[in-house]
Structure formats: C-alpha cells, structure tokens
Design a protein around this motif. Sequence first.
Motif, PDB file in Angstrom:
ATOM      1  N   ARG A  48      58.807  43.703  25.471  1.00 22.39           N
ATOM      2  CA  ARG A  48      57.861  44.649  26.247  1.00 22.39           C
ATOM      3  C   ARG A  48      56.318  44.291  26.099  1.00 22.39           C
ATOM      4  O   ARG A  48      55.543  44.973  26.034  1.00 22.39           O
ATOM      5  N   VAL A  49      56.351  42.937  25.468  1.00 23.93           N
ATOM      6  CA  VAL A  49      55.055  42.302  25.098  1.00 23.93           C
ATOM      7  C   VAL A  49      54.058  42.431  26.386  1.00 23.93           C
ATOM      8  O   VAL A  49      52.922  43.077  26.241  1.00 23.93           O
ATOM      9  N   ASN A  50      54.413  41.993  27.370  1.00 22.54           N
ATOM     10  CA  ASN A  50      53.694  41.974  28.638  1.00 22.54           C
ATOM     11  C   ASN A  50      53.497  43.224  29.204  1.00 22.54           C
ATOM     12  O   ASN A  50      52.054  43.481  29.499  1.00 22.54           O
ATOM     13  N   SER A  51      54.387  43.964  29.347  1.00 24.09           N
ATOM     14  CA  SER A  51      54.106  45.366  30.018  1.00 24.09           C
ATOM     15  C   SER A  51      53.303  46.155  28.998  1.00 24.09           C
ATOM     16  O   SER A  51      52.371  47.140  29.547  1.00 24.09           O
ATOM     17  N   TYR A  52      53.304  46.056  27.970  1.00 25.58           N
ATOM     18  CA  TYR A  52      52.645  46.904  26.907  1.00 25.58           C
ATOM     19  C   TYR A  52      51.016  46.357  26.742  1.00 25.58           C
ATOM     20  O   TYR A  52      50.191  47.249  26.848  1.00 25.58           O
ATOM     21  N   MET A  53      50.972  45.149  26.998  1.00 31.99           N
ATOM     22  CA  MET A  53      49.659  44.855  27.185  1.00 31.99           C
ATOM     23  C   MET A  53      48.988  45.280  28.356  1.00 31.99           C
ATOM     24  O   MET A  53      47.799  45.546  28.299  1.00 31.99           O
ATOM     25  N   LYS A  54      49.507  45.274  29.381  1.00 28.26           N
ATOM     26  CA  LYS A  54      49.021  45.944  30.693  1.00 28.26           C
ATOM     27  C   LYS A  54      48.645  47.392  30.464  1.00 28.26           C
ATOM     28  O   LYS A  54      47.736  47.839  30.945  1.00 28.26           O
ATOM     29  N   HIS A  55      49.576  47.970  29.770  1.00 24.08           N
ATOM     30  CA  HIS A  55      49.495  49.420  29.316  1.00 24.08           C
ATOM     31  C   HIS A  55      48.384  49.785  28.591  1.00 24.08           C
ATOM     32  O   HIS A  55      47.376  50.758  28.927  1.00 24.08           O
ATOM     33  N   LEU A  56      48.122  48.752  27.641  1.00 24.36           N
ATOM     34  CA  LEU A  56      46.688  48.879  26.721  1.00 24.36           C
ATOM     35  C   LEU A  56      45.518  48.743  27.564  1.00 24.36           C
ATOM     36  O   LEU A  56      44.540  49.678  27.398  1.00 24.36           O
ATOM     37  N   PHE A  57      45.427  47.911  28.450  1.00 21.33           N
ATOM     38  CA  PHE A  57      44.143  47.571  29.148  1.00 21.33           C
ATOM     39  C   PHE A  57      43.780  48.829  30.069  1.00 21.33           C
ATOM     40  O   PHE A  57      42.869  49.327  30.264  1.00 21.33           O
ATOM     41  N   GLU A  58      45.054  48.856  30.915  1.00 20.73           N
ATOM     42  CA  GLU A  58      44.790  50.252  31.887  1.00 20.73           C
ATOM     43  C   GLU A  58      44.392  51.386  31.075  1.00 20.73           C
ATOM     44  O   GLU A  58      43.580  52.350  31.535  1.00 20.73           O
ATOM     45  N   LYS A  59      44.773  51.951  29.688  1.00 18.83           N
ATOM     46  CA  LYS A  59      44.529  53.114  29.193  1.00 18.83           C
ATOM     47  C   LYS A  59      43.002  52.940  28.736  1.00 18.83           C
ATOM     48  O   LYS A  59      42.369  54.230  28.906  1.00 18.83           O
ATOM     49  N   GLU A  60      42.617  51.855  28.800  1.00 17.40           N
ATOM     50  CA  GLU A  60      41.065  51.924  28.529  1.00 17.40           C
ATOM     51  C   GLU A  60      40.016  51.669  29.671  1.00 17.40           C
ATOM     52  O   GLU A  60      38.760  51.408  29.845  1.00 17.40           O
ATOM     53  N   GLY A  61      40.947  51.881  30.930  1.00 19.34           N
ATOM     54  CA  GLY A  61      40.030  51.945  32.040  1.00 19.34           C
ATOM     55  C   GLY A  61      39.922  50.373  33.124  1.00 19.34           C
ATOM     56  O   GLY A  61      39.132  50.336  33.781  1.00 19.34           O
ATOM     57  N   TYR A  62      40.688  49.441  32.657  1.00 18.29           N
ATOM     58  CA  TYR A  62      40.465  48.127  33.104  1.00 18.29           C
ATOM     59  C   TYR A  62      41.517  48.064  34.202  1.00 18.29           C
ATOM     60  O   TYR A  62      42.572  48.807  34.424  1.00 18.29           O
ATOM     61  N   SER A  63      41.055  47.359  35.524  1.00 20.08           N
ATOM     62  CA  SER A  63      41.731  47.108  36.247  1.00 20.08           C
ATOM     63  C   SER A  63      42.677  45.911  36.248  1.00 20.08           C
ATOM     64  O   SER A  63      42.223  44.656  35.612  1.00 20.08           O
ATOM     65  N   THR A  64      44.118  46.129  35.899  1.00 13.11           N
ATOM     66  CA  THR A  64      45.092  44.986  35.786  1.00 13.11           C
ATOM     67  C   THR A  64      45.863  44.712  36.571  1.00 13.11           C
ATOM     68  O   THR A  64      46.465  45.465  37.444  1.00 13.11           O
ATOM     69  N   LEU A  65      46.327  43.357  36.730  1.00  7.78           N
ATOM     70  CA  LEU A  65      47.194  42.879  37.807  1.00  7.78           C
ATOM     71  C   LEU A  65      48.119  41.612  36.777  1.00  7.78           C
ATOM     72  O   LEU A  65      47.635  41.140  35.881  1.00  7.78           O
ATOM     73  N   TYR A  66      49.489  41.740  37.235  1.00  2.97           N
ATOM     74  CA  TYR A  66      50.413  40.717  36.576  1.00  2.97           C
ATOM     75  C   TYR A  66      50.012  39.493  37.692  1.00  2.97           C
ATOM     76  O   TYR A  66      49.564  39.331  38.756  1.00  2.97           O
ATOM     77  N   GLN A  67      49.938  38.355  36.709  1.00  2.00           N
ATOM     78  CA  GLN A  67      49.555  36.989  37.511  1.00  2.00           C
ATOM     79  C   GLN A  67      50.897  36.671  38.457  1.00  2.00           C
ATOM     80  O   GLN A  67      51.956  36.692  38.259  1.00  2.00           O
ATOM     81  N   GLY A  68      50.223  36.479  39.812  1.00  2.00           N
ATOM     82  CA  GLY A  68      51.106  36.097  40.605  1.00  2.00           C
ATOM     83  C   GLY A  68      51.396  37.052  41.937  1.00  2.00           C
ATOM     84  O   GLY A  68      52.038  36.846  42.847  1.00  2.00           O
ATOM     85  N   GLU A  69      51.171  38.447  41.486  1.00  2.00           N
ATOM     86  CA  GLU A  69      51.566  39.501  42.244  1.00  2.00           C
ATOM     87  C   GLU A  69      50.249  39.562  43.343  1.00  2.00           C
ATOM     88  O   GLU A  69      49.329  38.731  43.517  1.00  2.00           O
ATOM     89  N   ASN A  70      50.262  40.428  44.510  1.00  2.00           N
ATOM     90  CA  ASN A  70      49.432  40.542  45.504  1.00  2.00           C
ATOM     91  C   ASN A  70      48.043  40.701  44.854  1.00  2.00           C
ATOM     92  O   ASN A  70      47.682  41.910  44.326  1.00  2.00           O
ATOM     93  N   TYR A  71      47.051  39.642  44.954  1.00  2.00           N
ATOM     94  CA  TYR A  71      45.671  39.767  44.312  1.00  2.00           C
ATOM     95  C   TYR A  71      44.973  40.538  45.597  1.00  2.00           C
ATOM     96  O   TYR A  71      45.034  40.208  46.760  1.00  2.00           O
ATOM     97  N   PRO A  72      43.692  41.265  45.340  1.00  2.00           N
ATOM     98  CA  PRO A  72      42.850  41.978  46.106  1.00  2.00           C
ATOM     99  C   PRO A  72      42.228  40.918  46.778  1.00  2.00           C
ATOM    100  O   PRO A  72      41.960  39.746  46.062  1.00  2.00           O
ATOM    101  N   GLU A  73      41.424  41.093  47.837  1.00  2.00           N
ATOM    102  CA  GLU A  73      40.678  39.858  48.512  1.00  2.00           C
ATOM    103  C   GLU A  73      39.572  39.640  47.962  1.00  2.00           C
ATOM    104  O   GLU A  73      39.463  38.339  47.985  1.00  2.00           O
ATOM    105  N   ASP A  74      38.848  40.315  47.191  1.00  2.00           N
ATOM    106  CA  ASP A  74      37.617  39.689  46.312  1.00  2.00           C
ATOM    107  C   ASP A  74      38.112  38.834  45.372  1.00  2.00           C
ATOM    108  O   ASP A  74      37.312  37.747  44.874  1.00  2.00           O
ATOM    109  N   LEU A  75      39.619  38.971  44.851  1.00  2.00           N
ATOM    110  CA  LEU A  75      39.994  38.028  43.578  1.00  2.00           C
ATOM    111  C   LEU A  75      40.347  36.891  44.363  1.00  2.00           C
ATOM    112  O   LEU A  75      40.101  35.674  43.728  1.00  2.00           O
ATOM    113  N   LEU A  76      40.878  36.733  45.383  1.00  2.00           N
ATOM    114  CA  LEU A  76      41.269  35.709  46.183  1.00  2.00           C
ATOM    115  C   LEU A  76      39.994  34.876  46.524  1.00  2.00           C
ATOM    116  O   LEU A  76      40.161  33.593  46.466  1.00  2.00           O
TER     117      LEU A  76
END
Length: 333
Positions: A48-76
């Motif tokens: 659970r290394v990857n999902s826990y990393m996502k959890h840690l950043f989200e808990k601190e208020g960061y917007s997180t995405l998995y690499q390769g999933e649907n990116y928002p328009e401004d990130l594209l």
Amino acid sequence: MNPIRKIVSLSIIILFTYVSFAQNELDPYKYIIIPKKYEFLKKENQYRVNSYMKHLFEKEGYSTLYQGENYPEDLLENPCLGVKAMVSDDSSAFTTKVYIFLENCQDKVVFRTEMGKSKVKDMNKTYVDALNKCFVEIRSINYNYNPALALNMGYKPESEIVQKEEPMVAAKKETESTKENPQVSETEEVKGPVVSASEAPSAEPVPVAVVAVAASDSQAKEPVEAEEVYEEEKEVSSPMARAFKNETISFLLVNQGAQLQAFVSQSENINYKPGELIGTFRKTSLPNVFRVSWKKPQEGREETTAYFDEEGNLNIDILKDGQIQVIKFEEIK
C-alpha cells in the motif's frame, strides 16, 4: 512539568513562530502526481505504498492524481503544474529506510526529505511507519498554491514558441523553401506577405496532445484500489519536531525547508538557555550530512560538520584542544 510535555509544548511554540519563514518549495505546483508502481516494488501498490502516499498528501490539502488517470484540462495544457512524488528505498536486512523526493516536469528534484526509518517487522506496516517519518518535513511546509509562481516555471507550449518566431527567421525559411521548389526561379521576386510558420498548417500535433492521449489510454489498466482508512497511522505517527539529547543538553531540531534549526529545550549548562537557537544545519549534496553553525559553550560560533548515523543519532564535529572530536546526541523517541 513532565520533561516530555515540556519538549512537546516548546515544539509547538517554535513551529507556530517559525513556520511562516519556511521556504515553500511546493507553492508553484498545483498537483501531486503519484505513480501506480515504484521501481523497488514488484507490483502496483505493494504494501500500500502508493495509495498511502496519496493519502498523506491529500490529508495535508494537496490535490493528488494517480499517474495516467484522467488529468484536468489545465494540467494537460501545462504539465509543469504537476510534481511527481517519488519514493527511494535504501532498506537493509532489518531496517526499512526510505526517502520521499519530488520531481518537476523536467525531471529535476525540487524537494527531498530526510531518511525515514522503521524496524517494524510487518511489511504492511513498516513502510507506513517509515513514510510517516519522512512526511514530517512536508507537514512543516505551509503549502499554498501560487499561480503567479507557476507562470515562472519556464514552460511554454510549442505553439507559443513558434508564434514568437522573429520575422527574419520566418523570411529566411520562406526563401530557403523557394530554392527547393523547381517551379520558382532563384531570381524571381517572392510576392505577397511572408507567411510565418505559426500560420502554416502543421501535420504534427502539439506534444501536449500526445501526452493526453497516452494518459487516457492507460485507463484500460486495472485501477489502484480505493483508499482505505489507515488505522496504523495512529500507531506510527511522528512528532512535529525531532528531539535530541546528551548528558548536559536537550534540543529540538525544526525543519525550515532548506535548513534545520536547533532550539534548546533543557540544559544543565548556564551558557545554553531554553528556547535559544544554538545551531543552524544547512543541507549538502550528501544525504544526512550537514554544514553547521554551532554555538560554542563559552563564546562565539563554530563552523563545522554534522551527520546522522545508522541509529538515527546526530553527531557533530567540534575542535577541542587542537583535535576534532565528536559530540553525539541521541534522538528522543
């Protein structure tokens, strides 16, 4: 008051006082991108290394995405709005040792934590423990996304670069193209306005669009499991600041971004007073090695070197009687 409570209380006061001065290296970045698999793991989200990393950043208020999933328009449109959260594993037989480092769109490391270590035997908990200890530094950053800083990161779409091409360059290209065309004489005057490369139709798509297609295609892969409630975090959460001691002095080591600062919490030496800044640790190119400005017990400051050993103890070189000696501080856990 209990000594541990004194340390915690002083830690909170110092952090609230100095947190606004910490360097906010992550303010230019709007998104944290989490890979679905790290190189040191055999499969996606192992332990659970990857999902826990996502959890840690989200808990601190960061917007997180998995690499390769649907990116928002401004990130594209601007891939440099995202920074990739990587994990480096330097574990030994009995100790899990990891670093968290963040890479920008140019694969440049913009932030790197100190080593997080754990001796928990359960593989599903030891990485959680170690990552929590790494994340202490990231928690100390007063993150606030700043669009103005994002504009200064140097990213320019290829279309903009072509449009800003100087007229003389465009004219030179047009002249060279007429020489390659047998239907136009070399002495024949080229009539009409010069058409710049930006106005001419192009058969090649902008690279950003290619990235978007690649990202969308990866959705066919099996998604990472939904986030879980991490009860282990309560068991392994790290303190807000690291505390160290030896026979005569105790101090808190507070992260200030590019450097660490040591504040006295308790002292049996009258020359060191509680709350006093006695050391500034500047990071070097070597992990766990620092250039230090350390207050001498009697008078003045000493420019020296410090490092963390395998047990997590802090060692500081000092010059005494013409010889280099080491003073060791044990971490209070």
